[in-house]
Design an enzyme around this catalytic site. Sequence first.
Site, PDB file in Angstrom:
ATOM      1  N   SER A 274       0.792  -1.258   0.158  1.00  0.00           N
ATOM      2  CA  SER A 274      -0.093  -0.316   0.050  1.00  0.00           C
ATOM      3  C   SER A 274       0.814   1.259   0.320  1.00  0.00           C
ATOM      4  O   SER A 274       1.828   1.053   0.785  1.00  0.00           O
ATOM      5  CB  SER A 274      -0.972  -0.215   1.441  1.00  0.00           C
ATOM      6  OG  SER A 274      -2.151  -0.866   1.266  1.00  0.00           O
ATOM      7  N   HIS A 325      -7.048   0.001   6.152  1.00  0.00           N
ATOM      8  CA  HIS A 325      -7.298  -1.342   7.064  1.00  0.00           C
ATOM      9  C   HIS A 325      -6.761  -1.865   7.926  1.00  0.00           C
ATOM     10  O   HIS A 325      -7.534  -3.077   8.483  1.00  0.00           O
ATOM     11  CB  HIS A 325      -5.485  -1.665   5.678  1.00  0.00           C
ATOM     12  CG  HIS A 325      -5.747  -1.512   4.073  1.00  0.00           C
ATOM     13  ND1 HIS A 325      -6.605  -2.156   3.274  1.00  0.00           N
ATOM     14  CD2 HIS A 325      -5.285  -0.499   3.284  1.00  0.00           C
ATOM     15  CE1 HIS A 325      -5.758  -2.020   2.405  1.00  0.00           C
ATOM     16  NE2 HIS A 325      -5.391  -0.995   2.451  1.00  0.00           N
TER      17      HIS A 325
END
Length: 406
Positions: A274, A325
Amino acid sequence: MPDPLRTAQQLSLSLLESCGETQGTLTATRLARALAMLDHETEQAYSLWLIENLGPDPALLAASIDQWMKRPNAVHASQLSIRAEPRRQELLRRLNAAPGGTRHLVAWRARLLREIAQCPALAPLEADLRHLLASWFNRGFLTLRPITWDSPARLLERLIEHEAVHTIADWSDLRGRTEGDRRCYGFFHPALPDTPLIFVEVALTDQISCAIAPLLDHPPSRTTPDRPSTAIFYSISNCEPGLRGLQFGNFLIKQIVADLKAEYPSLSVFATLSPIPGLVRWLDAGGRNLAHDGDDPRRLCALYLTGVQPDGTPGKPRDPVAAFHLGNGAELWRINSDADMSAKGLAQSAGMMVNYLYRAQDLVANHERFSAHGEVARSPEVDALIAATAAPARRWTLPWVKTNLI
């Protein structure tokens, strides 16, 4: 020549007064067409007219409030809720019955979101649309579909247009992201069948990736491994700005994990690679003041991602991707230096990226601890990076990043 604003206003009142389904649909269609013809200034005037003139009925609302205050019970609470709803919400529901009505309302909210900073008075209408769209686009109405090179061209064009993490250079690049050991999945809604509301790009590998360049490389000979062990989610993008703030990604990732596991039983590891979009901005705003002599630059990144304070006190993650997340129940597993050396990667995160690990057996517990107490699930490696948090800090100019890049 008819006044476009006056026409839209009259059709709006007619739509609220219509009783039959056929007449209501015809009026909704006429209103949708009239609204589509409004220029920016006239549409804003119409939006403000809705807010000022189609709110709750003051007398009925006051009576319901009085009843509730005198005798608070379920009946009066229900009545109060009904009478507190602005009449414009019912107008929007009826407008949704027009052909393409949902798409029109989604696009309308996108414009409102862009305009609210300059015209805060538009906020009540944006809130109405958000409330309604959240109901219409809940998980029960969404379907997960793979997006492949054989998908319709218009759908593939939408991917190129809306990829927000790692730009798709051309059609060849897109093909490389949808074939072989690369997968793409999207959530679709019946009212917008040709547009993924959100899509995720996945790489099937044999290890948790620490850099993005190999994942974006598409050699002609690349094939799907027979027994991949790891699925890497490396890009999540929204296609509809008008649905901003509605949470789809958490459901999407978990559904893809289940589907991939069914297709490839060998998969045992699910993780992301990410971006860290706000890191350099945070450093320039004072984050580098937390640095210590001899610090690994990744330590500052760990502080940014976890929200840990200089004295070791836990805090909220400062990064929106991290919050997403971690809120899903993932674990902050590893921070990778020199992971994205593109101009964008250097500008937003000094080239660093992060892995979030999705362990099925830990997702619920991690999510609950994060939601209730702000506890960030993290690996021993990340713990080691922030172990010296409470030590005296000093001003430090990081040699590996220019300031004021973004």
